[in-house]
Design an enzyme around this catalytic site. Structure first.
Site, PDB file in Angstrom:
ATOM      1  N   SER A   1      67.989  41.962  35.124  1.00  0.00           N
ATOM      2  CA  SER A   1      67.387  42.035  36.456  1.00  0.00           C
ATOM      3  C   SER A   1      65.875  42.273  36.430  1.00  0.00           C
ATOM      4  CB  SER A   1      68.061  43.115  37.302  1.00  0.00           C
ATOM      5  OG  SER A   1      67.722  44.395  36.838  1.00  0.00           O
TER       6      SER A   1
ATOM      7  N   LYS B   1      64.200  49.373  38.052  1.00  0.00           N
ATOM      8  CA  LYS B   1      63.691  48.412  39.036  1.00  0.00           C
ATOM      9  C   LYS B   1      62.248  48.768  39.368  1.00  0.00           C
ATOM     10  CE  LYS B   1      67.711  46.347  39.943  1.00  0.00           C
ATOM     11  NZ  LYS B   1      68.356  46.648  38.670  1.00  0.00           N
TER      12      LYS B   1
END
Length: 142
Positions: free
Chosen positions: A57, A94
């Site tokens: 991701s 993230k």
């Protein structure tokens, strides 16, 4: 499960001459000093830990599966920092975006942003460095 291990790195030879990533240039190649990776990567040892990445991701941020992240828990996160957070008891890495609304942003278009307004979450630390192997390294236990 997060595996916290103590890693101590030795001072390594450091050549201060920069290397070209474009057109080749003649290398000066003299040893300037020794570079201690602990001093470079770890500013606050008591609040710093290492984590191994799983998944893709964050690939567009240059963070790949099996990379090792250096995470500092003492830093105040800022808009745009890459952070490690716990969402409903699960760790994730993230990009933190604080504007216009707080969101954890993956850096791969295949994944959706994670709005934080309605989530149970906790900031675990700010990623300060990532270590990426360019040649596969055998790990013990695998």
């Amino acid at each position: 499960t997060v595996d916290f291990r103590c890693v101590v790195m030795s001072a390594l030879p450091f050549f201060s001459e920069r290397i070209s990533a474009g057109f080749p240039s003649p290398a000066q190649g003299y040893l300037d000093e020794h570079l201690d990776l602990n001093r470079l990567c770890i500013r606050r040892p008591a609040s710093t830990f290492l984590l191994r990445v799983e998944g893709d991701s964050m690939r567009d941020a240059g963070i790949f599966a099996d990379d090792i992240l250096v995470v500092d828990r003492s830093l105040e996160p800022a808009h745009g920092d890459v952070v490690v957070a716990s969402l409903n008891g699960e760790f994730t890495v993230k990009e933190l975006r604080l504007r216009p609304q707080p969101v954890l942003m993956p850096r791969n278009p295949c994944y959706a942003p994670i709005p934080l307004a309605d989530q149970e979450w906790e900031l675990f630390g700010v990623v300060t460095f990532s270590l990426h192997a360019h040649r596969p390294v055998a790990r013990s236990g695998r």
